[in-house]
Structures are given as C-alpha cells and as structure tokens.
Scaffold this active site. Structure first.
Site, short mmCIF file in Angstrom:
data_model
loop_
_atom_site.label_atom_id
_atom_site.label_comp_id
_atom_site.label_asym_id
_atom_site.label_seq_id
_atom_site.Cartn_x
_atom_site.Cartn_y
_atom_site.Cartn_z
N CYS A 384 -40.57 -21.82 -12.27
CA CYS A 384 -40.18 -20.68 -11.44
C CYS A 384 -41.41 -20.04 -10.78
CB CYS A 384 -39.36 -19.69 -12.26
SG CYS A 384 -38.26 -18.73 -11.18
N HIS A 510 -35.05 -23.09 -14.32
CA HIS A 510 -35.53 -22.90 -15.70
C HIS A 510 -35.01 -24.00 -16.62
CE1 HIS A 510 -37.27 -18.84 -15.19
NE2 HIS A 510 -36.42 -18.80 -14.19
N GLU A 512 -36.05 -24.89 -19.43
CA GLU A 512 -36.12 -24.51 -20.85
C GLU A 512 -34.79 -23.98 -21.37
OE1 GLU A 512 -37.39 -22.87 -18.31
OE2 GLU A 512 -37.48 -20.71 -18.61
N1 GLN Z 1 -40.71 -13.57 -9.24
C1 GLN Z 1 -40.24 -14.84 -8.76
C2 GLN Z 1 -38.94 -14.71 -8.00
O1 GLN Z 1 -38.24 -13.73 -8.13
C3 GLN Z 1 -40.09 -15.83 -9.89
C4 GLN Z 1 -39.01 -15.47 -10.85
C5 GLN Z 1 -39.10 -16.18 -12.17
O2 GLN Z 1 -40.14 -16.73 -12.53
N2 GLN Z 1 -38.04 -16.17 -12.95
O3 GLN Z 1 -38.58 -15.59 -7.27
#
Ligand code: GLN
Length: 537
Positions: A384, A510, A512
């Site tokens: 992310c 994600h 994970e």
């Molecule tokens: N801050 C980034 C976004 O909103 C990444 C979010 C995250 O890592 N879950 O896109």
C-alpha cells in the site's frame, strides 16, 4: 435447516487475556470436528467502526472482503478458520446506536420513549442472532469486548441475559475468561479475582458455564475444585490456559483441556469425530523446527506497537513455516533513517518490507530505505503506502523527477506520481469512505506477480485513498518499472515491479489480510524464499 447454537465469550479481571484467541481456538476445534462455525465480535466503544482510530489506540484495522473496517480479532478468526468474515462479524456500540437513532428518526418506534432497555438491547440481540439465522452455521461464537464491570459492557451483558432465557439454556453457552494470578510472596495462585468477576456476572443475571483461567502456573485439582465451588461450575468446566510460545498452540492446549468437548456437551451436541488437526500440527511442527533463518526489516512508523502490523507479522509466520524457515522480523522506525545511516540501519537484513500507512511522518526515511534496497539488489516488498513510496523513489532517483511525490504528502508537487483517486475527491466524511474491500486485478503474463500467483486474475483487499497516477506510466515504464497488475474496471495500477532487480514488488492492496494457516499468502511465501536465497548468496 439446523437451528444454530450460540456460544458467548466474556472477559473478567483484566483486559488483554486473549479472548479473541480463545474464541478462535474453540472455533478451530469445533470446525475440526465437522461443525460449521463462525465468530463475531461486539465492541463496546462508540466509534461506528475502528477505521477512524489511530493504530496506537487500537492496533491494526482489519478489512474484510465486503469492505468493513473491523477489529483485529477478526484477523485471528480468519487465520484460524480459513473462512472469510464480513461486516456482520463486527458490531460496535456506535453502530448499534446509529441504527437505533436512525430508526427513531424514521418513526419506527411509533412514538415510544427510546431507551437502553428494550431498544438498544433489542438491536444488540438482533445482531447477535443475525449470522445464526443465515442457516450457514451450526455454532456462532460471540466475543464480547471489554471486561465485566465496565459501564460500557452493561447493555451487552443484559442482552446476553435476555437471550439465554429466550433461546433456552441448551442453545447457549457462556464461557468466561479470567485470570488466576500467582503471588510470588505467598507462593500461591489466587482465585479471589476470579470469584469476584464471576460475582459481577451473577449480579447481572448471567451464570457462566465454563471458566477459562489464564495462568502462568499449572492449576492443581484443589484450585480447580475451589474455583468450581465458588463459581457454580462443574470441575471439568474449569479450563486451564497456560501461557504458550505462539498463539497457534492454543487450539491444541484447549483440546487437551477438553474445552471443545465441555462446550459441546453443554450445548447438547454430539462430539462427532475427534478433531482432524493433522494440517495444523504439521504447520506447528514446521514452525518449531526451522531449517534456516532470515532477517526481515519491517519499516514503518508504528513500530513501537506490536499490534499495529499484526497481520503482516502473522503472514510472515505462515510463510516462514511453509518454507521451514525462521523469519525474524525487525521493526525499524522510518523516522530514524536518512541517507547517511541507511546502510548501517539496514545492515544484515535479507529483505525489506515497507509497511502501509498514512500521512507524511517518516516518509523520507522509507524512500531512503527503498533506494538502498533497490540499488543493492535486496529483496523488496512494498504494501500500500510501501508501494506508493517505491513509485516516488523510482520517479525521483531513476526517472529524474526530483520533486516527485504523492499529493497526500506534497499537494503542490509538479510530479504527482501518486494522486488522490477521482472517486475520493468530493468526499467530506472520513469513516468508511476509503476504497475498501476486495477488487479484482489482472496480472500481466510472465511477470513476477503472475509467476507468484500462478494465475492471471486475482482478488485482494484494499484500504486506500491515493493511487498510481497513470499519466506517469510511460516515463516510468521507459526507465524500467513495470506495472504488472491492473484493475480491469478502472485501470488502477495494483502492482509494480522492477524486472531487472532480483525481487522488487509493490502492491496497492493488503495481501497480509488474506494469509491464513491453511493458505499462507503466495506473495509472503515467495518473498521469504527470495530473502532466503539472498541470505545464502
Ligand atoms: N495513505 C495511502 C493512501 O491512502 C496508503 C494507505 C495504506 O497504506 N493503507 O492511499
């Protein structure tokens, strides 16, 4: 259709006794005996969901396929059971009140005074029964957050009291998790806190059927007898829960103590066959007997708090076991990394994972770490925000866009290589408005991602507002970054790679969140293998 039976797990004496793990372990044992089981968690706080909470407050926010931002215990449920959870599996006081207040505004209560009893308790009970009424489960385990004695927990315990009468005692079982402290000076285990916490429950009209006693020392028969006597439970319903090395041992410890059998007999259900835990035991054996060892740097900004990256740490445990490799995860604070000390900070690591996150604190440290990892051919995995930082780093240091950034950190940059998603621009409300839950992604043939997954269409869970800015696709491609996973509906870049690097992959989603004991996530499995190869080279 079978009528579902309901198990409730409450907690006493202190928080952090591991209700979630006990609930998940019992569920695992019942599932291994052939029952269809699900777990839900009721949290007594007023946030509608934990999505708006700082990780320091509440640990990681776990996201389900259907896009609910939930308590991290749901992650344990999925990792143990290998069955996805959903919005319905996590309920908060905030959500209960929100529903009741909306009902009131639309006139559903026909002019009545709206009160905690019966309106709030009715809504709690409705939700407690919801999953059981789908016909998909034989047993629904409900974990009640908080500790007996908390003001906030009262409506939940009252709902539980009412439900026991309405459903009948054979259809419900209450398991109370408590602590038996050892007093060094007296050289004794002490049962009084447990007696008091059971009294607390009794005052609310709830008699527990089973006591799971968390303890650092073995409970002898005398102690068990005493607890049974004072707390009105059978002696075989006093279950010892000793501290163990890993949470994955708890199902076996609970099996030894017969928690599953006692529960089934309380519910008047047959024990069916002995639990089939072959695969689970095989996993534990591999976990305990690694043939190699690697060191992974987990670079983020919430490193002081273990629970902030819970699912990532667990995914490494699953991936380590299948590779028969001990994975030492070293948390490194990105704020402490700069261009001068990066080599020293990342020395002796076999792979670098850049964690998800929000806001600009520690961003430049992450970017330095990525540069070092890219230039030194160290296996890299970005999740992310980690993936977004990899795009920024590459744009700055390889393509030459010196001020490249995400507009989350620098809204004025001339090279906004990561930008707010179009769909996010008009949103004002914060809670539950990110791009959440499962979306499809197409993998380009022959790429690392394609090889890792062994298929061309995948579905992964998301939680973000910013995305790769497709206007910059060409210059990045020309300079050696590949966009290898794309959402087929809106062309959003989901995966980036650097094919000239031995292992460099960043994902917008994600992974994970989908790693379980039964199904370790392929990205983590391959990353561990890449780190292992690197450590041996
Ligand atoms: N801050 C980034 C976004 O909103 C990444 C979010 C995250 O890592 N879950 O896109």
């Amino acid at each position: 259709m079978n009528k579902a039976k309901y198990v409730f797990v409450t907690g006493g004496v202190t928080s952090s006794l591991g209700k979630g793990i006990i609930a998940a372990s019992l569920a695992k044992l019942l599932q291994a005996r052939g029952y269809r089981v699900t777990i839900q968690k009721f949290d007594p706080y007023i946030n509608v969901d934990p999505g708006t909470m700082n990780p320091y407050e509440h640990g990681e926010c776990y996201v389900t396929d259907d896009g609910a931002e939930t308590d991290l215990d749901l992650g344990h449920y999925e990792r143990f059971l290998n069955v996805p959870t959903s919005q319905a599996n996590n309920v908060t006081t905030g959500r209960i009140y929100q529903t009741v207040i909306n009902n009131e505004r639309t006139g559903k209560y026909l002019g009545k005074t709206v009160q905690v009893i019966p309106h709030i308790t009715d809504e709690i009970k409705r939700r407690m029964l919801l999953l059981g009424q789908t016909g998909d489960y034989d047993i629904v385990i409900t974990e009640l957050g908080g500790t007996v004695g908390d003001i906030e927990s009262l409506p939940y315990l009252e709902s539980l009291r009412q439900l026991r009468w309405e459903l009948g005692v054979d259809d419900t079982c209450v398991i109370h998790l408590t602590l038996i402290p050892y007093l060094k000076a007296a050289g004794e285990l002490k049962t009084k806190p447990t007696q008091h916490s059971v009294k607390g429950l009794l005052e609310l009209g709830v008699q527990p059927d089973i006591l799971v006693c968390r303890t650092e020392r073995k409970l002898n028969q005398d102690i068990r007898r005493k607890i049974a006597l004072f707390c009105n439970v059978k002696q075989n319903a006093v279950i010892e829960s000793m501290d163990v090395e890993t949470i994955y041992e708890v199902p076996l410890v609970m099996q030894k103590e017969k928690l599953d059998k006692v529960t089934l007999s309380k519910l008047k259900l047959s024990s069916k066959s002995e639990p089939d835990l072959e695969h689970w035991k095989d996993f534990l054996f591999k976990l305990d007997h690694p043939k190699s060892e690697i060191n992974i740097g987990l670079i983020g900004k919430y490193v002081e708090l273990q629970d902030a990256y819970k699912s990532i740490n667990e995914a490494f445990i699953h991936a380590g076991a299948i590779n028969e490799c001990k994975v030492n995860v070293h948390s490194i604070h990105s704020e402490g990394i700069d261009s001068f000390n990066v080599g020293e900070k990342l020395a002796n690591l076999d792979g670098i994972l850049i964690a998800p996150g929000f806001g600009d604190r520690g961003i430049e440290g992450k970017i330095e770490a990525i540069k070092y990892t890219r230039e030194n051919n160290i296996p890299f995995f970005g999740i992310c925000l980690g993936m977004q930082c990899a795009v920024v780093e590459f744009s700055r240091n390889v393509v030459g866009f010196k001020d490249a950034h995400s507009t989350e950190m620098n809204p004025k940059t001339k090279h906004p290589v990561i930008d707010l998603m179009e769909s996010q621009k008009k949103l004002k409300q914060k809670g539950g408005t990110m791009r959440l839950g499962s979306y499809k992604c197409e993998l380009a043939k022959g790429t690392l991602a394609n090889k890792i997954y062994g298929k061309s269409t995948i579905s992964e869970r998301h939680r973000h507002r910013y995305e790769f800015n497709n206007e910059f696709m060409e210059p990045l491609k020309k300079n050696g970054m590949a966009m290898t996973g794309i959402n087929p509906e809106n062309n959003l870049v989901e995966i980036i790679e650097i094919p000239s690097h031995p292992f460099f992959i960043g994902v917008q989603f994600h992974p994970e969140l989908k790693s379980t004991v039964a199904n370790p996530h392929p990205l983590f499995v391959r990353f561990v293998r890449a780190a292992l190869e690197y450590s041996q080279s």
